[in-house]
Motif scaffolding. Structure first.
Motif, PDB file in Angstrom:
ATOM      1  N   SER A 278      32.193  49.975 -40.290  1.00 46.80           N
ATOM      2  CA  SER A 278      32.451  48.598 -39.894  1.00 46.80           C
ATOM      3  C   SER A 278      31.841  47.628 -40.900  1.00 46.80           C
ATOM      4  O   SER A 278      30.739  47.816 -41.386  1.00 46.80           O
TER       5      SER A 278
ATOM      6  N   ALA B 195      31.610  44.433 -40.003  1.00 48.85           N
ATOM      7  CA  ALA B 195      31.134  43.328 -39.174  1.00 48.85           C
ATOM      8  C   ALA B 195      29.631  43.155 -39.372  1.00 48.85           C
ATOM      9  O   ALA B 195      28.898  44.126 -39.529  1.00 48.85           O
TER      10      ALA B 195
ATOM     11  N   LYS C 115      37.852  46.146 -27.265  1.00 46.86           N
ATOM     12  CA  LYS C 115      37.611  47.002 -28.429  1.00 46.86           C
ATOM     13  C   LYS C 115      36.395  46.475 -29.183  1.00 46.86           C
ATOM     14  O   LYS C 115      36.105  45.282 -29.160  1.00 46.86           O
TER      15      LYS C 115
ATOM     16  N   ALA D 130      35.907  45.852 -32.296  1.00 44.97           N
ATOM     17  CA  ALA D 130      36.235  44.787 -33.254  1.00 44.97           C
ATOM     18  C   ALA D 130      36.476  43.464 -32.530  1.00 44.97           C
ATOM     19  O   ALA D 130      36.068  42.394 -33.018  1.00 44.97           O
ATOM     20  N   ASP D 131      37.109  43.519 -31.363  1.00 40.14           N
ATOM     21  CA  ASP D 131      37.336  42.294 -30.593  1.00 40.14           C
ATOM     22  C   ASP D 131      36.013  41.713 -30.088  1.00 40.14           C
ATOM     23  O   ASP D 131      35.816  40.504 -30.087  1.00 40.14           O
TER      24      ASP D 131
ATOM     25  N   ASP E   7      33.061  42.110 -31.534  1.00 41.15           N
ATOM     26  CA  ASP E   7      32.373  41.537 -32.697  1.00 41.15           C
ATOM     27  C   ASP E   7      32.930  40.162 -33.051  1.00 41.15           C
ATOM     28  O   ASP E   7      32.180  39.251 -33.404  1.00 41.15           O
TER      29      ASP E   7
END
Length: 179
Positions: A2, A4, A90, A92-93, A95
């Motif tokens: 990741s 992020a 999810k 990513a969502d 983050d």
């Protein structure tokens, strides 16, 4: 892997601790800075101003809760109700949403803690004017208590999230918590 940024509450926890410790320093200064002058046999002239100033600090205390509600949309001091959702966002969502939410939570917490510290400062000023360090203790207890209850926690951040995001946050930062 990741890309992020690592999001956390460590920075705001450091600020929280610094503000809480500063309240102890304010009171310690009163007791140790000029103790010889305050122990003199001559009492200061009776003046209502120190009591008024200390009272303003105590009356100001509830404003901490009002401002947290304004800035955060919630007091964000307790653990929010379970989401009851099977839908989990999810990573990513989460983050994507978490960065602005943590900034908002940090702002609300700093404002709340700073205002709580001002309760202590009103007591500090009143005690100095009255030349009585014990006058600051009530303001210190209220202000330090207000700072203490605002300890930055993920459950506070969760108040600012939608149910699916809250469930993902709990899954990430508190695996034992059930959504």
């Amino acid at each position: 892997m990741s890309t992020a940024p690592k999001l956390g509450l460590n920075t705001i926890r450091i600020v929280w601790a610094a503000l809480l410790v500063s309240t102890v320093v304010h009171v310690a200064v009163l007791f140790f800075l000029d103790a010889t002058q305050w122990s003199a046999d001559t009492a200061p002239d009776p003046d209502p101003m120190p009591m008024i100033i200390a009272g303003i600090g105590i009356v100001e205390a509830p404003v901490v809760f009002v401002l947290r509600k304004v800035f955060l949309g919630s007091l964000a001091l307790t653990t929010p109700d379970a989401t009851g959702t099977r839908d989990i966002a999810k990573p990513a969502d989460l983050d994507f949403v978490l960065a602005p939410v943590i900034r908002r939570y940090t702002t609300g917490t700093i404002i709340g803690c700073a205002l709580a510290e001002s309760v202590v400062l009103f007591g500090f000023v009143a005690a100095y004017l009255a030349q009585d360090p014990f006058m600051a203790l009530a303001n210190w207890a209220v202000g330090a208590g207000l700072i203490a209850i605002q300890f930055p926690r993920w459950e506070g951040v969760a108040h600012l999230l939608q149910p699916a995001e809250r469930a993902a946050l709990y899954a990430r930062h508190n695996p034992g918590h059930r959504a």
